[in-house]
Design a protein around this motif. Structure first.
Motif, PDB file in Angstrom:
ATOM      1  N   TRP A   1      -4.050   7.939  26.429  1.00 19.85           N
ATOM      2  CA  TRP A   1      -5.194   8.004  25.504  1.00 19.85           C
ATOM      3  C   TRP A   1      -4.791   7.516  24.115  1.00 19.85           C
ATOM      4  CZ3 TRP A   1      -6.483  10.159  20.869  1.00 19.85           C
ATOM      5  CH2 TRP A   1      -7.832  10.112  20.519  1.00 19.85           C
ATOM      6  N   GLU A   2      -3.603   7.872  23.676  1.00 20.69           N
ATOM      7  CA  GLU A   2      -3.140   7.424  22.362  1.00 20.69           C
ATOM      8  C   GLU A   2      -3.060   5.898  22.298  1.00 20.69           C
ATOM      9  OE1 GLU A   2      -0.386  11.347  21.295  1.00 20.69           O
ATOM     10  OE2 GLU A   2       0.533   9.503  22.017  1.00 20.69           O
ATOM     11  N   LYS A   3      -2.641   5.273  23.375  1.00 17.55           N
ATOM     12  CA  LYS A   3      -2.591   3.814  23.398  1.00 17.55           C
ATOM     13  C   LYS A   3      -3.983   3.225  23.274  1.00 17.55           C
ATOM     14  CE  LYS A   3      -0.772  -0.157  25.975  1.00 17.55           C
ATOM     15  NZ  LYS A   3      -2.014  -0.930  25.766  1.00 17.55           N
ATOM     16  N   ALA A   4      -4.950   3.820  23.978  1.00 19.91           N
ATOM     17  CA  ALA A   4      -6.325   3.339  23.878  1.00 19.91           C
ATOM     18  C   ALA A   4      -6.859   3.534  22.459  1.00 19.91           C
ATOM     19  CB  ALA A   4      -7.202   4.079  24.891  1.00 19.91           C
ATOM     20  N   PHE A   5      -6.500   4.638  21.843  1.00 18.78           N
ATOM     21  CA  PHE A   5      -6.901   4.907  20.458  1.00 18.78           C
ATOM     22  C   PHE A   5      -6.338   3.833  19.523  1.00 18.78           C
ATOM     23  CE2 PHE A   5      -5.442   6.798  16.434  1.00 18.78           C
ATOM     24  CZ  PHE A   5      -6.655   7.182  15.867  1.00 18.78           C
TER      25      PHE A   5
ATOM     26  N   SER B   1       3.354   6.519  17.799  1.00 20.29           N
ATOM     27  CA  SER B   1       3.394   5.315  16.979  1.00 20.29           C
ATOM     28  C   SER B   1       4.806   4.928  16.560  1.00 20.29           C
ATOM     29  CB  SER B   1       2.509   5.496  15.746  1.00 20.29           C
ATOM     30  OG  SER B   1       1.149   5.535  16.108  1.00 20.29           O
ATOM     31  N   ILE B   2       5.573   5.889  16.062  1.00 23.19           N
ATOM     32  CA  ILE B   2       6.902   5.560  15.548  1.00 23.19           C
ATOM     33  C   ILE B   2       7.794   5.028  16.660  1.00 23.19           C
ATOM     34  CG2 ILE B   2       8.996   6.566  14.579  1.00 23.19           C
ATOM     35  CD1 ILE B   2       7.289   8.312  12.824  1.00 23.19           C
TER      36      ILE B   2
ATOM     37  N   SER C   1       4.615  -3.767  10.281  1.00 22.87           N
ATOM     38  CA  SER C   1       4.164  -2.595  11.026  1.00 22.87           C
ATOM     39  C   SER C   1       3.018  -1.889  10.303  1.00 22.87           C
ATOM     40  CB  SER C   1       5.322  -1.608  11.215  1.00 22.87           C
ATOM     41  OG  SER C   1       4.855  -0.400  11.788  1.00 22.87           O
ATOM     42  N   TYR C   2       2.034  -1.458  11.073  1.00 24.88           N
ATOM     43  CA  TYR C   2       0.938  -0.671  10.490  1.00 24.88           C
ATOM     44  C   TYR C   2       1.421   0.683  10.002  1.00 24.88           C
ATOM     45  CZ  TYR C   2       0.828   1.868  14.969  1.00 24.88           C
ATOM     46  OH  TYR C   2       1.152   2.642  16.076  1.00 24.88           O
TER      47      TYR C   2
END
Length: 1335
Positions: A595-599, A620-621, A880-881
């Motif tokens: 889900w985090e990847k989709a986010f 993310s990190i 990087s964001y």
């Protein structure tokens, strides 16, 4: 919460029915009318008359407990005439329950607070201070009831109540209780007048109360200002019935806190004026050392000149600086060692040269066989596994926390900066209210839509399963509320954008809109509804509050902490935080990450003209670190290609264009690089076989290290072959073996020093350093073995190819003519003809010593001030964001990560002494755990603790006594149990048909449950959600904070538990490890205090935990780790050098000093070039020690074995023969590759690889090629007399053999009548005899 205020106001109003009458009479009596508030309170009946006797036993008992003031100065058994009947008293008691839930933890506060309520409700002299200003008639029963009253009250009293109660904390929310009792003002803007005005004017009250505040001397006849005495919060009294009213605790009353000694000033650098103290010291040292150096060099030169070059002084034998006498035992041992190594490697080299093809086949098979398992090598990417040793304190504490409470929840966050929007001015009855651009209506609407889309629409895919946020989210209010926990301003509007549209007009004619509701909720986030805004609640849809410091950002001034002066309305950013349940279950974790990847995929493409968004997830990190390694793969490959091209060109010995293809060494260079690759792969494969995991540092750094060492050895070996010549009758194989015998001992010295150095470096606990050391040691060992075997075989084949005049690469093609006699390489000629003579000049040597002395002193001056840490921004790629996230976190967040103070299992919480050493409410110890957290939060700039701790034991006490009054039997508070089995019944939704109040039993002062009840009902508390019936339920706040086990006897064993607070905002590495250091100082004191009452001996019975501790613990011991690692490395090199240089202590000490100087001056470069000290730079420092051996050991050994007559000549010879190889090998090879790393996108590569590698090469080269020869020329070891004698004897024998051969030759020629000279056999590359004399 809001319920507190509601019931409190009900009580206040219920007691207030007055009409104009003479002093000493009532204004009300009883209740009238059918109108009732939501809490069930009724208005009062106007009554003009004397007080009436109260003779109801139950009511008297209640009144004595709630309002003992009426018996002050009277007989406790005396019957009183009052202005309240039993119904009035019962409603007052019920309405005080919620007020007591917030304030009872501070008894003197609650005592002061309820006095005005008691006076209003029942005082026989109501007419002295109450004026009825409005009444009405109930149309239902035609009863007259109160609508509005005026209450004359003295400022001394209202300010006294405020002062004693303003510090009382709500243990669940870590915020002052007045935050829920001051209405729209919240705690930050609350004042005594605003507190009482809100209590008198809200829809919870059955009639309105207009407080009239007075001072001494003000005339309001016929009324008087009520001014009862105030008890300070740190004082205790005894009421008329002998019950003690205890002082408040330190957590709730600053005056009760112990006077602590001031914290020591933060440690800083030693300064002399505006200059570092070490700089001053090193300037003085440099001046003194310069003077001594000038004197010593002058004396040395004068003595040397007088002894060796003046005719007036006799020379020693053959011009040598030492007396050629009998060698010492150490010299004989050294000569034997050197001779043994030379003979050994001569035989080894000759063997491999004679069997090149079998050697290459066997080497290839072994290398491939060992390398294949490398594909199964596990790579550690988890930062915890990478930087924290399994036995480190932070790792053990993290593991304990995870085992007991589960992993810390996963955080997904949006930080939304308002872009292109102006601040807002809103005209209200309170004046113009200023709002930051973050509160633009359309911006809020679109943020809510974005939040709802993320919550409801974004889906991930995990193993053909669709994953939504609701499948993985954190839901603290289960089973009563199933919505996901989210922190945002949208929660103030129930996540519905349409709720932003509501507008109305207040009594003054001003528009009331969404901004008023925002302001109301920012100040009172726990309110159940906002009566001015369509009764919309501030509490979120998931059942908890969204505190303003977690919902908005950008409102703090620079350097400001969260305090009473903050203005949330000035926010320039909105925060949206989704909390996801974390687990060690790989399946559930996989769903969360999907889900985090989709986010992330959604947010990367999301754009809005008025939003500048920073976003991140828990993954993310780790994702960005992995991407960083992939991003710079091309850069690293280019770096290695450039080095390969240079090696291919530089190894050749070119004479003319026609022989270019014959003289080139591309194939040999390629073979050397392949050997390096196989060395690394073989080490990876071996460790994969035995189950040792690798790291990205191993993949990125070790090829550089092995290539540096390998290329250096390749150049030394090839150039030694090129500069030597074959002896008469010597085959190519024997010639190669002899060259190997001459240079391999030096290669063995460097390789063994480095390998053993790295293997011993694996003793360091830090996993990243330990793994690097293991892989580096084995890689260098494999590299040496392959070079001494396979590369020697390749060198032999290449020599035969060149001797046969065949092309390089295309070896089947023969050149048309024999190559010309090869010339020496250009670098060798430069060193021999210009550089070495210039450097050995007396003036040049003196300048070199002074320059390097100054460099060393300057480095010593600044090395102590190298920054320790690794700012998280540096770990990300430049594109990087997450860089934006880190910046926005610093700019817009107002609190840091939560910190948990954990008590390990083994404490008996049911014992009163233990409870007092943990709790932070009344009667708790002054050094309790809760109190110590409070004291730390009073100095946030030093301790990094921003808030007091949420204390489950405090709230458990309040939960148990909620709704209970001493001596009253109708207890119906928070604790409910099944009528038949005694099982838990939730107070959130009470089923009165099956549930009944618990049979709660208390201690002697009824302030907490007794031991039996404490153990019996703790599980009930932890499963009870807070709600309208009971605001103190502990499920939402503490369900995961306490580990319990239900025992067979019905009691509950309490295991580990924690108490949560927040760190201040942490921006740089020093903040993070400073917060850890202070947290441990605090828990050390907690442990000491707790062990004193439990008899425990665990030195970490209480320990702190936060998610970042495991990463930053390394910095608390970074300098000791650095010194230990470098000490082990340098000591290892010293011992190995001493042994392999034939027990030459003198040479070993010089190598030791050179390496220490290189590392020290590299430290100076780290300071000047902003390279911080951390695990990455520590790995590089250890690598630098290994590479420094290459710069020092070869030249030092060449000097030691040289038989030139004096140190200057020996230094010149060593510099010429080995220095050119070191420069062309490790220095220039690495320089070209390193420059490319400067273009990497990774900041880690740019700083810790480009800058630091460049520093390693430049510092090492300058010391090895400039300083070391100069030092050797002055204080180098004397010539080994045993070796010198052996060389002379060998030369004598050789001379006799040559003379005999010449005589025989001449005799044969004469006999044959020949007169021409017989030609000599020359080597294939050089017709000049060797210029070195070796053993």
């Amino acid at each position: 919460m809001g319920l507190t205020r509601m019931m409190l106001v009900t009580v206040v109003v219920m007691a207030l029915l007055m009409a104009r009458a003479s002093a000493g009479h009532c204004r009300w009596y009883g209740i009238c009318g059918t109108h009732a508030t939501i809490m069930g309170s009724h208005s009062n009946c106007p009554y003009e008359g004397p007080a009436k006797l109260l003779n109801d036993t139950k009511s008297l008992t209640t009144l004595k407990d709630i309002c003992p003031f009426f018996w002050e100065g009277k007989d406790p058994d005396e019957e009183l005439e009052l202005c309240c009947d039993p119904v009035n008293i019962a409603e007052m008691e019920a309405s005080l329950v919620l007020a007591s839930s917030q304030l009872v933890r501070c008894p003197t506060c609650y005592y002061n607070f309820r006095r005005s309520i008691c006076e209003m409700s029942c005082s026989p002299n109501q007419s002295d201070f109450i004026d009825v200003t409005e009444t009405a008639v109930d149309a239902t029963n035609n009863e007259t009831y109160l609508v509005r009253v005026s209450y004359y009250i003295h400022e001394n009293y209202t300010h006294g109540v405020y002062d004693t109660c303003s510090g009382v904390q709500n243990a669940q929310t870590n915020s002052p209780a007045f935050g829920t009792m001051c209405g729209e003002w919240g705690w930050y803007l609350c004042t005594p007048e605003r507190l009482y005005d809100f209590m008198g004017h809200n829809t919870y009250a059955p009639f309105m109360i207009d407080y009239v505040y007075g001072k001494d001397g003000m005339d309001v006849a016929p009324f008087k200002f009520l001014n009862p005495p105030i008890i300070s919060c740190n004082s205790s009294i005894t009421n008329p019935f002998g019950k003690s009213i205890d002082a408040c605790s330190c957590t709730d009353c600053v005056q009760s806190c112990p006077v602590l000694p001031p914290l020591p000033a933060p440690s800083g650098p030693w300064m002399v004026g505006a200059v570092y103290g070490t700089v001053v010291v090193m300037v003085a040292v440099f001046a003194v050392m310069t003077l001594l150096l000038i004197v010593c060099v002058s004396l040395w030169e004068r003595r040397r000149t007088a002894s060796h070059f003046e005719n007036s002084a006799p020379k020693l034998a053959d011009g040598y600086e030492v007396d050629i006498g009998e060698p010492s035992r150490m010299e004989r041992w050294g000569a034997i060692t050197d001779r043994t190594l030379v003979n050994l490697f001569t035989h080894v080299g000759t063997f491999f040269a004679r069997h090149p093809v079998p050697t290459l086949i066997v080497g290839l098979l072994v290398s491939v066989g060992l390398s294949v398992p490398a594909i199964y090598l596990e790579i550690i990417t988890d930062p915890t596994e990478l930087w924290a040793a399994p036995t480190s304190r932070s790792r053990l504490e993290k593991d304990y926390y995870d085992q007991q409470f589960g992993p810390f929840y996963r955080t997904e966050m949006l930080i939304i900066r308002a872009k292109g929007l102006d601040p807002i001015d809103h005209n209200t009855s309170l004046g113009i209210q200023h709002f930051g651009p973050a509160f633009d209506r359309e911006l809020l609407r679109d943020v809510m839509r974005l939040q709802n889309h993320i919550s409801d629409e974004i889906t991930g895919q995990y193993k053909n399963e669709t994953v939504r946020l609701e499948d993985i989210c954190f839901r603290p209010m289960l089973p009563d509320i199933t919505r996901c926990a989210t922190q945002s301003v949208g929660e103030y509007f129930q996540d519905d954008p349409d709720n932003l549209n509501y507008t109305t007009t207040d009594s003054a004619g001003f528009e009331v809109n969404y901004l008023d509701h925002v302001r109301y909720c920012l100040l009172s986030p726990t309110e159940q509804f906002d009566s001015a805004y369509n009764y919309l609640p501030c509490m979120s849809t998931w059942g908890g509050p969204s505190f303003p410091y977690t919902a908005v950002g950008g409102f703090l001034e620079p350097g400001q902490m969260l305090d009473a002066d903050v203005h949330y309305q000035n926010a320039t950013a909105l925060l949206v935080t989704f909390l996801v349940h974390n687990t060690q279950d790989p399946e559930q974790l996989g769903r969360a990450m999907a889900w985090e990847k989709a986010f992330l995929d959604y947010m990367v493409n999301y754009e809005h003209p008025n939003m500048d968004i920073a976003y991140y997830t828990e993954r993310s990190i780790e994702d960005e670190i992995a991407r960083e390694s992939e991003t710079d793969t091309v850069t690293v490959l280019i770096s290695y290609i450039i080095m390969f091209i240079y090696i291919s060109i530089a190894l050749g010995q070119y004479n003319s264009c026609s022989s270019l293809l014959v003289d080139s060494k591309v194939t040999l260079a390629l073979g050397g690089v392949i050997i390096v690759i196989f060395s690394v792969l073989a080490s990876l494969g071996v460790y994969a076989l035995i189950g040792v995991a690798g790291t990205l540092i191993v993949i990125e750094v070790i090829p550089f290290l092995v290539l540096a060492v390998g290329v250096d050895n390749i150049f030394i070996l090839v150039q030694a072959y090129q500069r030597d010549s074959r002896q008469p009758g010597e085959s190519i194989e024997e010639f190669v073996g002899r060259v190997v015998g001459r240079v391999a001992p030096s290669m063995l010295l460097s390789a063994s020093s480095e390998s053993i150095c790295f293997f011993l470096g694996a003793l360091i606990d830090m996993p990243a350093v330990r793994v690097f050391a293991l892989f580096a040691g084995l890689s260098l060992l494999f590299d040496f073995l392959l070079q001494i075997s396979c590369f020697v075989a390749l060198l032999t084949l290449d020599a035969k190819r060149q001797d046969a005049n065949r092309f390089d690469i295309v070896c089947c093609v023969r050149a048309s003519k024999k190559p010309e006699t090869p010339q020496e390489p250009i670098l060798y000629r430069v060193f021999n003809g210009f550089y070495a003579p210039a450097l050995m000049n007396t003036g040049a040597r003196g300048v070199v010593l002074l320059v390097f002395l100054g460099w060393l002193c300057s480095s010593f001056a600044v090395v102590p001030y190298i920054d320790v840490g690794l700012d998280q921004e540096l770990s990300m790629p430049l594109d990087s964001y997450m860089l934006k996230v880190f910046k926005y976190q610093q700019d817009y967040l107002s609190v840091g990560p939560p910190v948990y103070f954990v008590i390990r299992d083994g404490v008996n919480y049911s014992e009163t002494t233990v409870q007092n050493r943990i709790c932070s409410t009344v009667n708790c110890d002054s050094n309790s755990i809760g109190t110590q957290i409070t004291l730390a939060a009073q100095q946030p700039a030093r301790t990094y603790v921003a808030t007091a701790g949420s204390n489950w034991i405090d709230d458990y006490f309040d939960w148990c006594i909620y709704g209970y009054n001493e001596g009253v039997s109708n207890y119906a508070g928070c604790c409910w149990e099944n009528m038949t089995g005694g099982a838990f019944c939730p107070s959130y939704t009470i089923d009165y048909s099956t549930c009944q109040p618990c049979a709660m039993t208390f201690n002697d002062d009824y302030s907490r449950p007794d031991q039996e009840a404490f153990s019996k009902y703790i599980d009930f508390f932890l499963n009870d959600n807070p709600g309208m019936n009971c605001p103190k339920g502990g499920h939402a706040a503490y369900h995961d904070a306490v580990v319990t086990t239900r025992l067979e006897d019905g009691s509950t064993h309490i295991g580990a538990s924690y108490f949560m607070a927040y760190h201040t905002i942490l921006k740089v590495s020093q903040d993070f490890y400073g917060a850890l250091e202070w947290a441990r100082k605090i828990t050390d004191k907690m442990t000491e205090a707790l062990n004193a009452v439990t008899g425990g001996t665990d030195p970490q019975q209480v320990f702190p935990y936060s998610v970042f501790y495991v990463y930053y613990e390394q910095y608390l011991t970074m300098w000791p780790d650095v010194m230990r690692s470098l000490g082990i490395s340098v000591a290892t090199i010293f011992v190995v050098t001493f042994l392999l240089m034939g027990l030459d202590l003198h040479s070993a000490l010089i190598v030791l000093v050179m390496i220490v100087m290189i590392i020290t001056n590299l430290g100076g470069i780290m300071y000047w070039w902003d390279i911080s000290l951390n695990a990455v730079s520590l790995v590089n420092l250890i690598m630098a020690v290994g590479i420094s051996v290459e710069f020092c050991s070869h030249i030092t050994r060449a000097f030691a074995v040289s038989l030139k007559p004096n140190r200057t000549e020996r230094a010149k010879e060593a510099l010429t023969s080995m220095g050119s190889s070191v420069l062309s090998g490790i220095t220039l090879t690495k320089f070209g590759g390193i420059i490319v790393l400067g273009f990497a996108k990774s900041q880690i590569f740019q700083i810790f690889y480009f800058r630091m590698y460049l520093g390693v090469v430049l510092v090492g080269a300058t010391h090895g090629l400039i300083l070391l020869p100069v030092v050797l020329s002055y204080v180098g070891p004397s010539v080994n007399r045993s070796s010198l004698k052996a060389a002379r004897e060998a030369e004598g024998l050789a001379k006799k053999a040559r003379d005999a051969e010449a005589a025989a030759d001449m005799k044969a020629r004469a006999a044959a009548g020949l007169a021409k000279e017989s030609p000599q056999s020359r080597g294939p590359h050089n017709n000049q005899p060797t210029e070195h004399t070796h053993l």
